[in-house]
Structures are given as C-alpha cells and as structure tokens.
Design a protein around this motif. Structure first.
Motif, PDB file in Angstrom:
ATOM      1  N   THR A  93     -38.482  18.382   9.824  1.00 50.88           N
ATOM      2  CA  THR A  93     -37.114  18.900   9.858  1.00 50.88           C
ATOM      3  C   THR A  93     -36.382  18.388  11.097  1.00 50.88           C
ATOM      4  O   THR A  93     -36.978  17.772  11.975  1.00 50.88           O
ATOM      5  CB  THR A  93     -37.110  20.444   9.909  1.00 50.88           C
ATOM      6  N   ILE A 108     -42.956  20.269   7.364  1.00 50.46           N
ATOM      7  CA  ILE A 108     -43.037  21.082   6.146  1.00 50.46           C
ATOM      8  C   ILE A 108     -43.857  20.307   5.125  1.00 50.46           C
ATOM      9  O   ILE A 108     -43.621  19.108   4.918  1.00 50.46           O
ATOM     10  CB  ILE A 108     -41.639  21.353   5.562  1.00 50.46           C
ATOM     11  N   VAL A 162     -35.152  21.022  -4.236  1.00 52.84           N
ATOM     12  CA  VAL A 162     -35.292  19.866  -3.344  1.00 52.84           C
ATOM     13  C   VAL A 162     -34.199  18.858  -3.690  1.00 52.84           C
ATOM     14  O   VAL A 162     -34.063  18.456  -4.841  1.00 52.84           O
ATOM     15  CB  VAL A 162     -36.676  19.198  -3.500  1.00 52.84           C
ATOM     16  N   VAL A 189     -35.731  28.684  -1.356  1.00 51.24           N
ATOM     17  CA  VAL A 189     -35.704  27.663  -0.314  1.00 51.24           C
ATOM     18  C   VAL A 189     -34.928  26.466  -0.826  1.00 51.24           C
ATOM     19  O   VAL A 189     -35.097  26.053  -1.969  1.00 51.24           O
ATOM     20  CB  VAL A 189     -37.134  27.193   0.065  1.00 51.24           C
ATOM     21  N   LEU A 196     -34.134  22.546   0.264  1.00 49.18           N
ATOM     22  CA  LEU A 196     -34.619  21.530   1.190  1.00 49.18           C
ATOM     23  C   LEU A 196     -33.891  20.230   0.908  1.00 49.18           C
ATOM     24  O   LEU A 196     -33.947  19.704  -0.214  1.00 49.18           O
ATOM     25  CB  LEU A 196     -36.133  21.377   0.965  1.00 49.18           C
ATOM     26  N   TRP A 229     -28.645  24.471   5.078  1.00 49.60           N
ATOM     27  CA  TRP A 229     -30.017  24.542   4.569  1.00 49.60           C
ATOM     28  C   TRP A 229     -30.899  23.578   5.342  1.00 49.60           C
ATOM     29  O   TRP A 229     -30.435  22.828   6.205  1.00 49.60           O
ATOM     30  CB  TRP A 229     -30.055  24.271   3.062  1.00 49.60           C
ATOM     31  N   VAL A 230     -32.203  23.648   5.038  1.00 46.92           N
ATOM     32  CA  VAL A 230     -33.167  22.853   5.805  1.00 46.92           C
ATOM     33  C   VAL A 230     -33.015  21.373   5.448  1.00 46.92           C
ATOM     34  O   VAL A 230     -33.074  21.003   4.276  1.00 46.92           O
ATOM     35  CB  VAL A 230     -34.614  23.308   5.481  1.00 46.92           C
ATOM     36  N   ALA A 243     -34.566  17.614   6.201  1.00 47.56           N
ATOM     37  CA  ALA A 243     -35.797  17.035   6.744  1.00 47.56           C
ATOM     38  C   ALA A 243     -35.828  15.530   6.526  1.00 47.56           C
ATOM     39  O   ALA A 243     -35.318  15.031   5.526  1.00 47.56           O
ATOM     40  CB  ALA A 243     -37.011  17.678   6.081  1.00 47.56           C
TER      41      ALA A 243
END
Lengths: 671, 149, 180
Positions: free
Chosen positions: C52, C58, C70, C101, C103, C125-126, C128
């Motif tokens: 991230t 992750i 995703v 979640v 991603l 949001w995350v 990465a």
C-alpha cells in the motif's frame, strides 16, 4: 447537394453496370455484334459514375461538409489537407468508392485496349463479368455501405480521422497502391471466366491479360511493402506476422498471384497447366474478396476493421457466388480442359515452375489456415485461441528456403531437359559462392542453421542472377560492339520479361535477407533516462535533452529530445513522441528512427516525462530493415522493366511465341 | 573434374549443416524462457508476443517466465499455467491435438501429396512414348492462334 | 473418359461451401462480448502480495472473510478517470461496512504520479502498488481499468473490463454477498 451528386453517381454506376450486363448478355445470346459494341460503352458510364462519386466525396471532405455522416466521422476542421484528401480511404464506405474507381479504371483500360475486338465473345464475356463485379460494389454503396448518408442537424465540427491514420504521409499512398493491386486481379478473373464461358481456354486469354496481371501484381507488392513501412514508422515494431490480419489477407492473393505469374509461362511455352492456371486466377480473385471480408466485417480484430459494419453478409454472399461460378465452370468444362503438354525431365525449367507453384500454393494455404483457424476453432468447438508468429515462422520457413533454392536454380535451367554440362556451366560457380557464404556466415556466428542456410541460398541466387546478367550483357556487347552499360540496356531491351524477372528476383532475395537479419539480429531494451544524463545502450549513447509539447487543434504531442552518439560520432537528435487526440482514450506513439544501411536505431516513448524530468524510452536496434524497402523498390523496378515492350518484336501471327524467356541466343554466344 | 567440384561443394554444405546442427539446441534457462516468451501473446496488444512487446505487462510476464524456469517448472507446466489463467488465446502457437492436428498437419500432408503427385506424373510421362498431337490438340492450337489474330 | 478436374472441382466446392458456412456463423458474433468474461470467474482468487501507499503489505490471505472489490487502474488511463466518480460514490456508500474492502491496485505507473493523483482526486480506499506484478498477472488483467469482485470464500464472482458504472459495481458487490 454533395450527397445528391454522390447518390446520383452511385445510381448512375449501378444502372450503367446493370444495362451493360443485360445488353452484353443479350448480345452474346443472339450473337448480335451491334449489341456487343453498345454493351462495351457502358463501361465508360461506370467510369464516369465512379469518378463523379469520388469527386463528390473529395469535394465534401475538402469543404468539411459535416452534413455527410462519413465526413463528420472521418474529418475535422483541424485535419491537415493531406489527411483530408486521404480521408476518402480512411474508412469503410469511402474506401469502397476508391475500390469502385480503381475497378472502373481497369475496366475502361481493358475496354479501350480491346476496342477493336469488342465483338469478340471472349472480350464481351470478360467485360460482362467485370461489369457484374462493378455492379456488386455500386450496389454495396447504395445499400449497406452508403458513403453519402446525411446527418441532421449538421454538426459544427467532425470527429476527425482515426489518429493512427493521420500520423504519417504514407497513409496517403499505401491504401491506393494496395487497391490498385487488389482490384487489378479482377481483369484476369474476368478473362478466366470468359475463357471458360466461351470454351477458348487456349493460350489466347493469357496473352490478353499478361500485362494487366503484372501491373496488378506490381502494385500489390508495392502496397504490401508500403503497408509494412507505414506500420514500422507509425505503429511500433512487432515482428512480421504481428502486423495485422489484414497484412496476411493481402499476402494471400499475392501468393497465388505470384504462383500464377510463374505458371502462366509454362502454359504459354508448353501448353500445360490449363486447369491449374484458371484455378489460380479464380482463387486469387476469391482471396481478395475473402481478405476484404475477413478484415472489414470485424470477424477478425484488425486495425483495418472499421467499427461494426453490415457489409459482412454481402461480401460473404459475393464470395460464395464467385467461388460457385468459378468452380462450377471448371467442373462443367473439365472434360475439355485436357492439356496437351507433358514434362520431359524432372530437371527442367518447367519442373522448377511446378515446384514453385506447389510451394506458393502451400504458402497461401498455410497463411489462410493460420488466419482463419481461430474462427474455425471458435465456430466448431467454442474455443478462443490465437495463431501467431511461432506458427507462421515454423510453417513458412522451410517453404521459403525451398523457394530461395528454386530462385537460385530455376532461371538457369533450360526448358524440356537439362544436360549436366549446361548445369555445370551455369550453376557451379554460383553454387560455390552460396556454399562459401554459408560457411562464412556460420563462422561469423549466425544464430542457428536456418539463418546461415538462408544467407547461403541468397548468395547462390544473387550470384546466379549476376552471372546471367553479365553473360547477356557481354553477348550484346560483342554482337553490337558497345560498352557494357549500353550492352546491359540493350540486353534488357531485347528481353525485358527475362531481365525484369531477374531484377524482381533480386528484390525478393534482398527482402529475404532483410527478413532474416532483422528477425535474428535485433535487440530490444527499455531504458529510463534522466535529463542531461547519458546512458549507453546496445552500442549507442543516449542523452535526454528535455521535452517539448506542441499543441495544434488536431492533437497534443509530447516530444522527447534525445541526443544519439555511436562510437563518439554524433548521429543527431531523435524525438520520439506520444500524441493524444481529442475524443480518443489512448495515446498514439510515434517512433523516431535513425535509418542506416546496416542497422536502424528505433526509439519509442514508453512513458511521458515526469515532473522529475525522467522518461522511459524503448530502444530497438533493428538490423537491415532498410533493405526491406530497398528490396520493394527493386521489385517495383523489375516489374516496370518486365512491362516494357520487347525490341525483339514478336510477329502478329504467332501469339504462342509470346514468351521468349529462354536466353538461347545469349547462352549460345557465351559458350 | 566437374564432378569433383560438385562433390566437394556437397561435402562442404553437409559438413557445415551437421556442424551447425550439433551446435544448435541451446537449453540454458535463459534460452528456454526466451523461447516461451516468443509463444505467449501480450495480453494488452493483439497478435504480438511478450518477447516483442514493451508493454509493462509483457515485461512482467517475461520476468515471470524466467522466474518459473529458474524454479524448475517444465515448459509444459508453464504453458498450462498461462492457459489456465488467460485462456487458450494467450498462446500464439496452437495446440497440436484434436482440431490442432488440422492446422499443423494439413499443410504438411498437402505439400507431400502434391510433391508425390508431381513425381508420379513425371514418371508416367517419361514411361509413355512421346505423344503425337491428336486432332483435338491441333484444333485447340488453331483456335488459340485464331483467338489472337 | 471423365477428366479428374471435375472430381477435384467437386471436392473443392464442398470444402469451400463448408468454409463459407463456418464464416457465416461468425459474422453475427458481437466482437465486444468478451468484456464481462474472465477465465477466472468462479475460481478462487489468485495469490498475490501488494504494497500500500504507506508501505504495508496486503496478501489475498488478509482479505479472507471479506467482500472485496479489486480495481486495477493507473493515473494515465483516461477510462480510469471516467470511472472515478462512480467508484467514489460506490465507496462512500459502503465504506462503513466492516466486511467490505475496496482495493485499487496500480497497474504500470510510477509512485510519484499515483501519489499526486490520490492527493488531488481524494481517493479514500486502499491503493496499492504491485511491484512484482503478481496481482497484475495473477488476475490475468489485459488492461485497465478492470474490476473484480471476490466473496468471503475467496472466490471471484464478478468481473468487468473497462470503466464500471455505479450499478455495475453494486451488482458485483451483491454477487459477492450472496452466501455460498
């Protein structure tokens, strides 16, 4: 107004072809010479219609008349003049106008050339077939692919041509060349059908279309090479079979057309291969239609498949009709097609031609199968798969090597049967040159056996061609007492078909060498450059000097300026670029190429400069690429030479003597 | 003398080919990975192998191929892994089984059959005495001449 | 005597007919239909390991028991810009859901560009990076944006190539929430 003129032209073309077909058909049925003479004149109506449609579309493009849907989609006010003109062949509907124009031009050329024989059933049948083909394309434009569809209300600006198609001036030449080739095969096809229909499948129809076939073949060759060049300069380099399915599709008629150009000589000379030659001509024409179908209907992914177009079923039905008529006629006439000739010896010019035809047919089959195999697999088993370079390389390399060998040996073989003494005199030295070249190539460390064999055979072929040229020129020099440059010219003028053929072979050998060298001895790297720092890659020093952005209404372009040096010599500044076009999602890269006789340096901009002044650049060193284009030029030159009238005029009464490819006089003089 | 020259040339070529053939066949891990890269299609661009593409994913796949080769996976395992993920269309080289037999075998069969037919025809022609032109042939020639007159 | 040309012509005609018939079946096919097909649908999500923006790693194991969206993207891809509003709206609607979640995995882009983009656009949001490209390859992505939905068992239940709309994202999430 323009739409009205355009649609009027299309209607005129359709009506002219319909009337032409009807009048000629009735004339043939009733054996009425006046009707045949009248029917011929409709060809000029078709030509006038095609010219009018072409002009109407160019007028609309040049005046940016966006009330036409085609102009709206393929032109914008900011489009430069060249690409505005070329916009006519930038998309499906417009390119059919070009197709119709080229076809009408060829038909008119034939109608004029055979104006004294307009009542000859062979010519009348051929004209009828040509007009029927023209009818199909005009109907296509009146129906599903109408280029003169209007928009209401009129948009204020157009979308502009596909960015890929407005990036390089070659775009203006490559498609017309290809069409001149592709469409040109309609004439041989018409005469083949006419020969079958009239039952006159002797050698007469071959002599009639020899010139037209060569012209079409020459244009197709140049068109294919230009397509490769364009893709090299614009698309980025992806190897040979990756160019596009459409490249394969244009290769197909080229392969069968090349086979035909060779096998025709056997029929002229020995009266053999009648069914085969008729089949080759019909196959070549069918393959042009098939290629158009495959690439324009969207069944294969292609740079050239223009959105979803409804013409797929039309082209497919036309293909079915063409194939059915061709095959049906051959079956119907099968019993009368028995060839009177025979082959006397396996070591003779005619057997070499048979071998040549076998290989070209096999090549065409491989390319066709590889191109359509994904479709077959999907239709029959629902599998999605791809066929690419590894398949084509493995299948075509052995065939290509056999062709090179034949090219080295065949021109030296006499007709009927070769004596050991003749072979020794003509082939021993070239063969040794080839063998030694192969050994030297191996010692120099070529990659693998295929490459060295290719170089050896190429040297063999070139040496054989050089020997034949020198012998011919020397004989002329001795006979006429002139110096060698004049003697060479005289030799060529005395037998343009032979020497034109040899020059074409030289071009093909150069292309073969370039293909192998560029595939095996090229490197591909990617480097990250920081401003004013120098990086050494593949023998070159690259220094990133900074970037520049140009913003025209047509596009925004980022140019990275990169200074190039090799062994301390400054080679100048290359500027690979990425352009983005309004309304298009992906950027289009423009490679920068430093062309050399031995190798090209080929830079692509992989990512735009960041704030920290870093760029990623693709660095390719491609060997001998320039020889592909030079080879193409040599082929074009050879084709032109082969089209020159022979000084040694054949008598009017002896059409069978049309071929004088055998250098009997020359060989005798050299003995 | 001439025979000798031809024989010497034949010997030279055969020796050269044999020497080249024995030297060929590089099975180093790097060569294996490169060979595999030639037959895996770049997922982002149609028709181009990852070996020839500079697209980021292609570079990643080439690295992945090297890693897999180094980890001792066989060529077939690696191909299978890619087909499982991306589907059959990731391979530029169609499988040689089932329908694939057609695409690999048919051209070879046809070339061999064609060559066979040519040899057969030429033998038959040589065994038969030289044909004399029949009436039909002469008529054909006559007509062909008339075609062009 | 019958000339063999007739028989050969007949054979060629049969092959040509079959060939044209096969082509005819392909004409009507919609070339765009692969957009929502992935070989991986209904298969377990691949193993991957991404980093991230703040440097934590992750892996797919960390996502077990969650419903995951995703999204593969990068800063220079214009369709990714186009779908950004839909992604934001969608994320804001579900951000409070503890089992959800989202991603965003970066596909082929520089750290600088991504950080600048995330700051400028307010991506919450995350996000990465995929330095080893193992997620990019593992999910068999062919471009960006591409969006996958993974259910709590770790099975891929939704896929979309190209920009997703809010509705499409909701549908994918709903599929991930169906108890198996």
């Amino acid at each position: 107004m323009k739409a009205f003129v355009g649609v009027f032209a299309l209607a005129l073309g359709t009506v002219s072809s319909v009337f032409g077909v009807i009048v000629l058909g009735l004339g043939l049925k009733k054996r009425d010479e006046r009707m045949l003479e009248l029917g011929r004149r409709f060809v000029f109506g078709v030509l006038a219609a095609a010219v009018l449609a072409f002009l109407a579309m160019e007028w609309a493009l040049l005046s940016h008349d966006f009330s036409l849907e085609y102009v709206y989609e393929n032109n914008a006010r900011a489009t430069p003049l060249l690409y505005t003109i070329a916009g006519l062949w930038a998309n499906l509907e417009g390119s059919i106008i070009l197709w119709a124009l080229v076809l009408a031009g060829y038909l008119a050329f034939a109608a004029r050339r055979f104006r004294d024989r307009s009542t000859d059933p062979l010519v009348a049948w051929a004209t009828l077939v040509g007009l029927a083909v023209a009818l199909f394309f005009f109907a296509l434009m009146l129906g599903p692919a109408n280029p003169f569809k209007t928009l209401s209300p009129t948009p204020s600006d157009g979308l502009g041509p596909n960015p890929l198609l407005q990036n390089h001036p070659l775009m203006a030449i490559h498609p017309p060349m290809l069409y001149l080739g592709y469409v040109g095969f309609t004439l041989p096809f018409s005469f083949a059908i006419a020969a079958l229909a009239t039952g006159r499948f002797g050698e007469g129809w071959l002599a009639d279309i020899r010139r037209a076939t060569l012209i079409a073949w020459g244009f197709l060759t140049v068109g294919i090479i230009l397509g490769g060049w364009w893709s090299y300069e614009v698309l980025g380099w992806g190897g040979y079979w990756a160019w596009d399915p459409v490249e394969n599709a244009s290769l197909l008629p080229w392969l069968t057309g090349t086979a035909f150009i060779h096998s025709v000589i056997v029929q002229e000379r020995r009266g053999m291969l009648r069914v085969w030659n008729l089949s080759l001509v019909i196959a070549t024409f069918s393959l042009t239609i098939l290629g158009t179908f495959l690439t324009r209907s969207g069944v294969l992914d292609s740079v050239h498949s223009f959105t979803e177009s409804p013409i797929g079923p039309w082209l497919l039905s036309f293909l079915a009709v063409v194939a059915a008529v061709g095959i049906g006629l051959i079956a119907w006439r099968g019993d009368r097609l028995r060839a009177p000739g025979r082959i006397d010896s396996p070591v003779s010019r005619e057997s070499a031609f048979l071998g040549n035809n076998l290989i070209f047919a096999a090549l065409a089959f491989v390319v066709l199968l590889g191109t359509v195999y994904p479709l077959l697999a999907e239709a029959l088993q629902g599998r999605q798969l791809s066929v690419g370079e590894p398949y084509f390389n493995r299948m075509t390399t052995p065939l290509g090597l056999v062709l090179l060998f034949l090219m080295a040996v065949a021109p030296a073989l006499p007709w009927r049967a070769a004596s050991g003494e003749v072979l020794q005199r003509r082939l021993l030295v070239p063969a040794w040159i080839g063998g030694l070249t192969m050994v030297v190539a191996l010692l120099l460390g070529t990659n693998g056996i295929t490459d060295s064999v290719t170089f050896g055979l190429a040297a063999f072929a070139l040496a054989g061609i050089a020997r034949q040229m020198v012998v011919g020129a020397r004989a002329q020099g001795r006979a006429n007492g002139v110096a060698w440059p004049a003697a060479t010219l005289r030799a060529i003028r005395s037998n343009p078909r032979l020497y034109g053929g040899l020059i074409v072979h030289t071009g093909i050998v150069l292309i073969a060498i370039a293909l192998v060298a560029s595939s095996s001895y090229s490197t591909r790297r990617e480097v990250r450059l920081t401003r004013d720092n120098t990086v050494n890659v593949s023998g070159y020093s690259l220094t990133y000097l900074g970037s520049r952005i140009t913003d025209t209404k047509q596009k925004v372009t980022v140019h990275a300026r990169i200074r190039v040096e090799r062994d301390g010599d400054a080679l100048g500044v290359l500027t690979p670029a990425i352009s983005s076009f309004p309304g298009r999602t992906s950027g289009i890269g423009t490679p920068a190429v430093k062309t050399g006789i031995v190798r090209d340096l080929y830079l692509t901009l992989v990512s735009s400069p960041t704030e920290r002044e870093r760029v990623t650049v693709g660095v390719q060193v491609n060997s001998m690429i320039v020889w592909l284009w030079i080879g193409g030029g040599v082929v074009a030159l050879g084709t032109l030479v082969a089209l020159m009238p022979s000084l040694r005029r054949r008598s009017q009464r002896d059409p069978l003597g049309a071929d004088d490819a055998e250098p009997r006089v020359l060989e005798g003089a050299s003995a | 003398m001439n025979r000798l020259a031809w024989a010497a040339l034949a010997l030279l070529v055969v020796v050269a080919v044999v020497v080249a053939a024995t030297q060929a066949g590089d099975s180093s891990p790097r060569a294996r990975a490169n060979a595999l890269a030639e037959e895996i299609q770049c997922p982002e661009c149609d028709g181009v192998s990852v070996a020839q593409s500079l697209a980021p994913t292609s570079r990643a796949i080439v690295r992945d191929l090297r890693r897999r080769v180094a980890a001792g996976e066989s060529d077939d395992d690696i191909r299978a892994a890619y087909v499982e993920r991306y589907g059959e269309s990731i391979r530029l080289n169609p499988e040689g089984d089932g329908l694939g037999l057609l695409v690999w075998g048919l051209p070879v069969t046809l070339v061999l059959a064609g060559a066979g037919a040519l040899v057969f025809a030429s033998r038959r022609w040589r065994r038969e005495p030289l044909m004399h032109a029949t009436g039909a042939d002469e008529e054909l020639v006559e007509r062909a001449r008339r075609d062009d007159a | 005597m019958k000339h063999p040309a007739r028989w050969i012509a007949l054979a060629v005609a049969v092959v040509a007919l079959a060939f044209v018939a096969v082509l005819a079946t392909q004409v009507s096919d919609d070339p765009q239909r692969e957009d929502n097909e992935s070989v991986l649908l209904n298969h377990p999500a691949p193993e991957f390991s991404v980093r991230t923006l703040d440097g934590t790693t992750i892996t797919q194991a960390d996502l077990a028991g969650k419903e995951v969206i995703v999204n593969f993207w990068n800063s220079w891809c214009i369709p990714c810009h186009e779908e950004l509003p839909a992604l934001k709206e969608f994320y804001d609607a579900h951000a409070t859901d503890p089992d959800f979640v989202m991603l965003g995995i970066v596909r082929a882009d520089s750290q600088d560009a991504i950080r600048a983009y995330v700051d400028a656009e307010g991506v919450d949001w995350v996000v990465a990076f995929d330095p080893g490209a193992n997620a990019t390859l593992g999910f068999a992505t062919r471009g960006q944006p591409e969006t996958f939905a993974i259910n709590s068992d770790g099975t891929i239940v939704g896929f979309k190539a190209g920009p997703s709309s809010r509705n499409e994202l909701e549908t994918m999430l709903a599929a991930a929430r169906v108890p198996s």
